[in-house]
Design a protein around this motif. Sequence first.
Motif, PDB file in Angstrom:
ATOM      1  N   LEU A 450      19.906 -25.946   2.123  1.00  0.00           N
ATOM      2  CA  LEU A 450      18.613 -25.034   2.363  1.00  0.00           C
ATOM      3  C   LEU A 450      18.850 -23.693   1.542  1.00  0.00           C
ATOM      4  N   LEU A 451      20.035 -23.033   1.742  1.00  0.00           N
ATOM      5  CA  LEU A 451      20.318 -21.630   1.426  1.00  0.00           C
ATOM      6  C   LEU A 451      20.215 -21.593  -0.033  1.00  0.00           C
ATOM      7  N   TYR A 452      20.548 -22.894  -0.763  1.00  0.00           N
ATOM      8  CA  TYR A 452      20.684 -22.654  -2.189  1.00  0.00           C
ATOM      9  C   TYR A 452      19.018 -23.034  -2.728  1.00  0.00           C
ATOM     10  N   ARG A 453      18.250 -24.037  -1.939  1.00  0.00           N
ATOM     11  CA  ARG A 453      17.034 -24.154  -2.430  1.00  0.00           C
ATOM     12  C   ARG A 453      16.125 -22.999  -2.439  1.00  0.00           C
ATOM     13  N   MET A 454      16.298 -21.929  -1.412  1.00  0.00           N
ATOM     14  CA  MET A 454      15.469 -20.921  -1.362  1.00  0.00           C
ATOM     15  C   MET A 454      15.900 -19.839  -2.383  1.00  0.00           C
ATOM     16  N   PRO A 455      15.301 -19.042  -3.103  1.00  0.00           N
ATOM     17  CA  PRO A 455      15.542 -17.867  -3.924  1.00  0.00           C
ATOM     18  C   PRO A 455      16.156 -17.038  -3.059  1.00  0.00           C
ATOM     19  N   SER A 456      16.880 -16.113  -3.819  1.00  0.00           N
ATOM     20  CA  SER A 456      17.517 -15.122  -2.902  1.00  0.00           C
ATOM     21  C   SER A 456      17.856 -13.844  -4.007  1.00  0.00           C
ATOM     22  N   ARG A 457      17.781 -12.647  -3.358  1.00  0.00           N
ATOM     23  CA  ARG A 457      17.970 -11.261  -4.014  1.00  0.00           C
ATOM     24  C   ARG A 457      18.724 -10.347  -3.066  1.00  0.00           C
ATOM     25  N   ARG A 458      20.003 -10.348  -2.992  1.00  0.00           N
ATOM     26  CA  ARG A 458      20.751  -9.760  -1.674  1.00  0.00           C
ATOM     27  C   ARG A 458      21.675  -8.938  -2.556  1.00  0.00           C
ATOM     28  N   ALA A 459      22.294  -8.223  -1.594  1.00  0.00           N
ATOM     29  CA  ALA A 459      23.422  -6.893  -1.968  1.00  0.00           C
ATOM     30  C   ALA A 459      24.331  -7.031  -0.930  1.00  0.00           C
ATOM     31  N   ILE A 460      25.608  -6.484  -1.406  1.00  0.00           N
ATOM     32  CA  ILE A 460      26.599  -6.355  -0.639  1.00  0.00           C
ATOM     33  C   ILE A 460      27.213  -4.753  -0.894  1.00  0.00           C
ATOM     34  N   SER A 461      27.207  -3.917  -0.104  1.00  0.00           N
ATOM     35  CA  SER A 461      27.861  -2.718  -0.671  1.00  0.00           C
ATOM     36  C   SER A 461      28.949  -2.106   0.071  1.00  0.00           C
ATOM     37  N   SER A 462      29.817  -1.373  -0.375  1.00  0.00           N
ATOM     38  CA  SER A 462      30.936  -0.936   0.016  1.00  0.00           C
ATOM     39  C   SER A 462      30.919   0.178   1.363  1.00  0.00           C
ATOM     40  N   GLY A 463      29.722   0.871   1.540  1.00  0.00           N
ATOM     41  CA  GLY A 463      29.341   1.679   2.541  1.00  0.00           C
ATOM     42  C   GLY A 463      28.160   2.043   2.833  1.00  0.00           C
ATOM     43  N   LEU A 504      36.607  -2.481   8.296  1.00  0.00           N
ATOM     44  CA  LEU A 504      36.345  -1.806   9.305  1.00  0.00           C
ATOM     45  C   LEU A 504      37.584  -1.406  10.231  1.00  0.00           C
ATOM     46  N   ASN A 505      38.399  -2.309  10.216  1.00  0.00           N
ATOM     47  CA  ASN A 505      39.693  -2.223  10.550  1.00  0.00           C
ATOM     48  C   ASN A 505      40.743  -1.452   9.976  1.00  0.00           C
ATOM     49  N   ASN A 506      40.394  -1.241   8.734  1.00  0.00           N
ATOM     50  CA  ASN A 506      41.425  -0.520   7.806  1.00  0.00           C
ATOM     51  C   ASN A 506      40.753   0.745   6.933  1.00  0.00           C
ATOM     52  N   SER A 507      39.615   1.158   7.359  1.00  0.00           N
ATOM     53  CA  SER A 507      39.258   2.248   6.671  1.00  0.00           C
ATOM     54  C   SER A 507      38.199   3.144   7.472  1.00  0.00           C
ATOM     55  N   LEU A 508      37.553   4.190   6.956  1.00  0.00           N
ATOM     56  CA  LEU A 508      36.488   4.638   7.712  1.00  0.00           C
ATOM     57  C   LEU A 508      34.861   4.333   7.339  1.00  0.00           C
ATOM     58  N   THR A 509      34.752   3.590   6.205  1.00  0.00           N
ATOM     59  CA  THR A 509      33.783   2.996   5.417  1.00  0.00           C
ATOM     60  C   THR A 509      33.091   1.804   6.369  1.00  0.00           C
ATOM     61  N   VAL A 510      31.856   1.879   6.136  1.00  0.00           N
ATOM     62  CA  VAL A 510      31.097   0.710   6.858  1.00  0.00           C
ATOM     63  C   VAL A 510      30.363  -0.127   5.757  1.00  0.00           C
ATOM     64  N   PRO A 511      30.829  -1.408   5.512  1.00  0.00           N
ATOM     65  CA  PRO A 511      30.182  -2.157   4.410  1.00  0.00           C
ATOM     66  C   PRO A 511      28.827  -2.339   4.989  1.00  0.00           C
ATOM     67  N   GLN A 512      27.842  -2.723   4.129  1.00  0.00           N
ATOM     68  CA  GLN A 512      26.597  -3.147   4.359  1.00  0.00           C
ATOM     69  C   GLN A 512      26.088  -4.402   3.655  1.00  0.00           C
ATOM     70  N   ASP A 513      25.192  -5.203   4.193  1.00  0.00           N
ATOM     71  CA  ASP A 513      24.743  -6.434   3.414  1.00  0.00           C
ATOM     72  C   ASP A 513      23.236  -6.817   3.806  1.00  0.00           C
ATOM     73  N   GLY A 514      22.622  -7.158   2.820  1.00  0.00           N
ATOM     74  CA  GLY A 514      21.238  -7.378   3.151  1.00  0.00           C
ATOM     75  C   GLY A 514      20.107  -7.654   1.895  1.00  0.00           C
ATOM     76  N   VAL A 515      19.062  -7.959   2.295  1.00  0.00           N
ATOM     77  CA  VAL A 515      18.017  -8.226   1.129  1.00  0.00           C
ATOM     78  C   VAL A 515      17.883  -6.954   0.317  1.00  0.00           C
ATOM     79  N   ILE A 516      17.592  -7.027  -0.898  1.00  0.00           N
ATOM     80  CA  ILE A 516      17.000  -5.931  -1.783  1.00  0.00           C
ATOM     81  C   ILE A 516      15.627  -6.235  -1.967  1.00  0.00           C
ATOM     82  N   MET A 517      15.134  -5.440  -1.101  1.00  0.00           N
ATOM     83  CA  MET A 517      13.651  -5.453  -0.767  1.00  0.00           C
ATOM     84  C   MET A 517      12.467  -5.411  -1.999  1.00  0.00           C
ATOM     85  N   GLY A 518      11.571  -6.193  -2.158  1.00  0.00           N
ATOM     86  CA  GLY A 518      10.540  -6.205  -3.112  1.00  0.00           C
ATOM     87  C   GLY A 518      10.974  -6.833  -4.353  1.00  0.00           C
TER      88      GLY A 518
END
Length: 533
Positions: A450-463, A504-518
């Motif tokens: 199901l995840l593959y059937r639906m189009p996606s536009r996502r991002a993962i960032s390092s902070g 999170l366990n090895n640095s002070l940065t907080v990775p983010q993940d989510g939809v690239i809106m629009g």
Amino acid sequence: MKSLYISIIFLLNLTCPICAQTIKLEGIQKDEFIGDVNLMPDSSLLVLSVIDDINTVKRYVNLNGLWVEKDNSLNKLINSLSNQHKHLLFSIDYTKLVVLTTEDKENRAYLFKKSVQGDWELPVEILKRLRNEFQHSPPSISVDGEKFYTTAYGLSANNIIIHNAITEVEEKSIKIDEFESIDQVYPLNRSSFIVAALKRKDKHNSYFYIQIEQNGNYTAPLYIPELVPENPSDRIKISLSPFPGWVIAQNQENKEISAIKLSARITDEWMQKSPNQRQTVQSKAEETKTNSYVSPKGQYHALLIGNSVYQDRSLNLEKPVEDVLKLKEVLLSKYSFEEENIFTLLNGSRSQILTKLYQLRLKLDQDDNLLIFYAGHGYWDKAVEQGYWWPTDVDTNNPSNWLSNSDLKEQIRAIPTAHTLLISDACFSGGIFKTRGIEDLRDANTSIQLLYRMPSRRAISSGTLSTVPDNSVFFKYLSKYLEDNENKYLPSTELFTSIRKSVLNNSLTVPQDGVIMGTGDEGGDFIFISKKQ
């Protein structure tokens, strides 16, 4: 007719006023009443609109920061059922929907189901013998789909009535003595519920948390303080979102609609699965290991950008180029990427980056998958609330040749892929999510197919909006988990979960993940497919 708007306030942190984000639904008319509002798994909003007693379900999506109407098959299907008075109630996993209609003073309940392929099937009337006994509350569906919960009038107004979902036979009626009447039941798991009810001696309805055992015993109903309006006379109506702990609450007096995070206790109960559900989820997971559906028609492409050497030598970085070459090696050796489909851009200017993105627009089609990786400098401009990548020809005092998040979103929206995943290992890369809210999460239990059937536009960032060091802990764990993965199918959301904990366990940065809106995301995910059989 003059166009107005309805404000939707996403309270991302109830203790932090600056975290509130107001979103406007475009095109709302002066005489238009807004009823039920549901936040969907694909980040859209389903909104019940009423004009001159005509009820229409509208779908809104976020395009370039504006919430605009965009129909899909579901809202069209609901509207074809009736244009009269109606209410909507989704199951907690958003695979079923009950629509209650009222025509000529007769109310009926219809069940919509989502097929394995992700399409919504034609509705079927349920609980026919209860016509005209539903009040204005649709039957709710148990988390395992085996029960319907209804409420009643008169002497039974404080009862929760349980029906078998297959036979529709009434199995049990549980009387809650503390209540004068019950309006709606929202199952969280097999024994935990949110209940909209009027407590004895209270003047107004409230929302309560309650646990009910199989034998009918129940815990004392507890007020949910997050759902108590500032003005006691205001009426609040909620819907459960697809994301545990979050509800959409509409104040029907001042028309504000908020996404509200409930307590950790309720969230924990919400996230619990019954033994039957755990078995079902496990079975689905086993099925996906051998299921051949995820055999893409298109190909896997990658654009890997590493900026180490800048024209302004004071900006030079040691690792980005090295990281890009390392990632290319992992993708070729472990996953379904071919050498001719991996484009590396080392020390790229703004023009070179945009040119390569444009070439991908011409080369790729709607069956293809695209991974974009960037390592280099980034910048967050507080004044305009905009994030940027810094190409190697950057002038730090002149933003005209910076590459903005808006530029990236426009390019990604224009590339006609099935799935696009952006991974950004740069200072301030979290700015790509500045317009996003809680709707950007994905259900980890959703099947791979199901995840593959639906189009996606996502991002993962390092902070988030913080500086990321040159020697990237984020990339260390990104490459590690891609290399160590033993599963045939690896959704990006699972990859992110592994990365985030380690970073999170090895640095002070907080990775983010989510939809690239629009950019056209519809609720799917980018799936890394291992070469191993």
